[in-house]
Design a protein around this motif. Structure first.
Motif, PDB file in Angstrom:
ATOM      1  N   CYS A  99      -1.880  -3.591   3.248  1.00  0.00           N
ATOM      2  CA  CYS A  99      -0.541  -3.178   3.523  1.00  0.00           C
ATOM      3  C   CYS A  99       0.721  -3.731   2.788  1.00  0.00           C
ATOM      4  N   GLY A 100       0.310  -4.714   1.870  1.00  0.00           N
ATOM      5  CA  GLY A 100       1.449  -5.277   1.303  1.00  0.00           C
ATOM      6  C   GLY A 100       2.660  -6.332   1.873  1.00  0.00           C
ATOM      7  N   ARG A 101       2.305  -6.401   3.105  1.00  0.00           N
ATOM      8  CA  ARG A 101       3.382  -7.027   4.060  1.00  0.00           C
ATOM      9  C   ARG A 101       2.692  -8.289   4.737  1.00  0.00           C
ATOM     10  N   CYS A 102       1.485  -8.321   5.043  1.00  0.00           N
ATOM     11  CA  CYS A 102       0.851  -9.329   5.813  1.00  0.00           C
ATOM     12  C   CYS A 102       0.882 -10.643   4.835  1.00  0.00           C
ATOM     13  N   CYS A 105      -1.553 -10.552   1.922  1.00  0.00           N
ATOM     14  CA  CYS A 105      -1.160  -9.806   1.137  1.00  0.00           C
ATOM     15  C   CYS A 105       0.151 -10.565   0.242  1.00  0.00           C
ATOM     16  N   CYS A 114      -6.826  -8.611   3.075  1.00  0.00           N
ATOM     17  CA  CYS A 114      -5.706  -8.148   3.957  1.00  0.00           C
ATOM     18  C   CYS A 114      -6.425  -7.178   5.182  1.00  0.00           C
TER      19      CYS A 114
HETATM   20 ZN   LIG Z   1      -2.086  -6.642   4.047  1.00  0.00          ZN
END
Ligand SMILES: [Zn+2]
Ligand SMILES: [Zn+2]
Length: 371
Positions: A99-102, A105, A114
């Protein structure tokens, strides 16, 4: 309507079946590969036995695969910025939806942990379509990381390296191999074989491999091992004395576990030097507990123990670089020595389990390859 045949694993322990899928309509950014090869590796055997948690059966197995670009909606741009065109040999990073947001990440910077992450052929359900390599065509959803197969690399070398090579790139990064190191690799399956080669390329002067079955030893030597200690022909004491002989009595700078055995973990503490590094990568499923004496094996030894889970897009791209530069001297194509058609995958899984090969190739457009 055009249909596409895929081999489906309906549930753990159930026979693999051929099923027909409709050719998907592509959303913007989506693509379809005509599958050249996928693979049967140890993970597929684990999947078949239901040893991995969170698998949404039925699935189309086959995580690392290669195909030619059959169709795309919009320009396909590779991770290195290259523009891909129809007919190009294309490889893709099997991990998607990271996701690049959690927290994993962003804060911990461990994207392989992730919770949104999915993997083609492992955690993608067949109900969502052609998300596995054991199929005539593979659907690449928007956002999947793709690369053109480098010039000079054969599809057989790419798939021979396959998932084991990606894992080995991450292992060598975790191990931080330095020039002059002596490295022990426990296990000579697909991961161990690539770890041997990459440890040498990273500057290790000697790589001592431990594993079996014995008929894999010649390939381990060709991958760059200085010596292969067969599990069934040597005792743990003999193996430790060989490692000491190579290291002035100190033990190996780095030990890499790619065996998946609790005993290998126990043995490693007698192989690694004080202040050394031990990377554990072979316990992808729960193989049981190992006994450790924290004083003797870790604290007094000043040992650095590192886990290694999954791989990231940069490991995928590095794997391609290593293939491009070294496939003429490292026989990756020999790791996948056997090829099966889509209708022979029950046999392939049985042979994989019996350790008849470290990895087999799947050629989905072919039937009845095995005689
Ligand atoms: Zn993530
Ligand atoms: Zn695999």
């Amino acid at each position: 309507m055009e249909t596409i045949v895929a081999a489906v694993m309906p549930a753990p322990h159930a026979p693999i079946e051929l099923r027909e899928f409709p050719r998907p309509d592509l959303p913007p950014g989506g693509a379809l590969l005509d599958t050249l090869y996928s693979e049967v590796c140890g993970t597929d055997v684990h999947l078949w036995h239901g040893r991995l948690s969170g698998v949404p059966y039925p699935i189309i197995p086959g995580h690392v695969s290669i195909g030619t670009l059959a169709a795309s909606r919009g320009q396909m741009v590779a991770l290195n910025g290259a523009h891909l065109k129809e007919g190009d040999p294309v490889v893709f990073f099997d991990v998607h939806r990271t996701c690049g947001r959690c927290y994993a990440c962003t804060v911990a910077r461990t994207p392989t942990k992730c919770p949104s992450r999915r993997v083609y052929g492992i955690t993608d359900p067949a109900a969502e379509g052609l998300l596995g390599g054991w199929a005539e065509m593979i659907y690449l959803e928007p956002g999947v990381g793709v690369m053109r197969l480098p010039h000079g690399v054969t599809p057989e070398a790419y798939i021979g390296g396959g998932c084991g090579l990606l894992t080995a790139v991450h292992i060598i990064e975790r191990a931080a191999v330095r020039p002059g190191d002596v490295v022990v690799v426990q296990g000579i399956g697909a991961v161990g074989l690539s770890a041997i080669a990459l440890a040498r390329l990273a500057g290790a002067v000697d790589v001592i491999a431990i594993g079996g079955p014995g008929d894999r030893a010649p390939l381990a030597m060709e991958m760059g091992a200085e010596v292969v200690l067969a599990l069934d022909e040597t005792s743990p004491e003999e193996r430790a004395s060989v490692v000491r002989a190579y290291t002035g009595g100190r033990g190996a700078d780095i030990v890499i576990e790619a065996a998946g055995s609790p005993h290998a973990v126990e043995e490693a503490f007698g192989l690694v030097r004080d202040g050394g590094v031990y990377v554990i990568a072979g316990h992808y499923t729960n193989n049981g507990s190992s006994t450790i004496n924290a004083h003797e094996h870790i604290n007094r030894k000043h040992l650095d123990i590192r886990g290694c889970w999954g791989s990231e897009a940069r490991h995928f791209v590095t794997a391609l670089t290593m293939l491009e530069r070294h496939a003429d001297e490292v026989p990756w194509e020999r790791i996948g020595a056997t090829t099966f058609g889509l209708d022979e995958l029950n046999e392939a899984l049985a042979e994989a389990e019996a350790l008849k090969f470290s990895k087999a190739l799947v050629k989905p457009r072919a039937r009845g390859l095995r005689r």
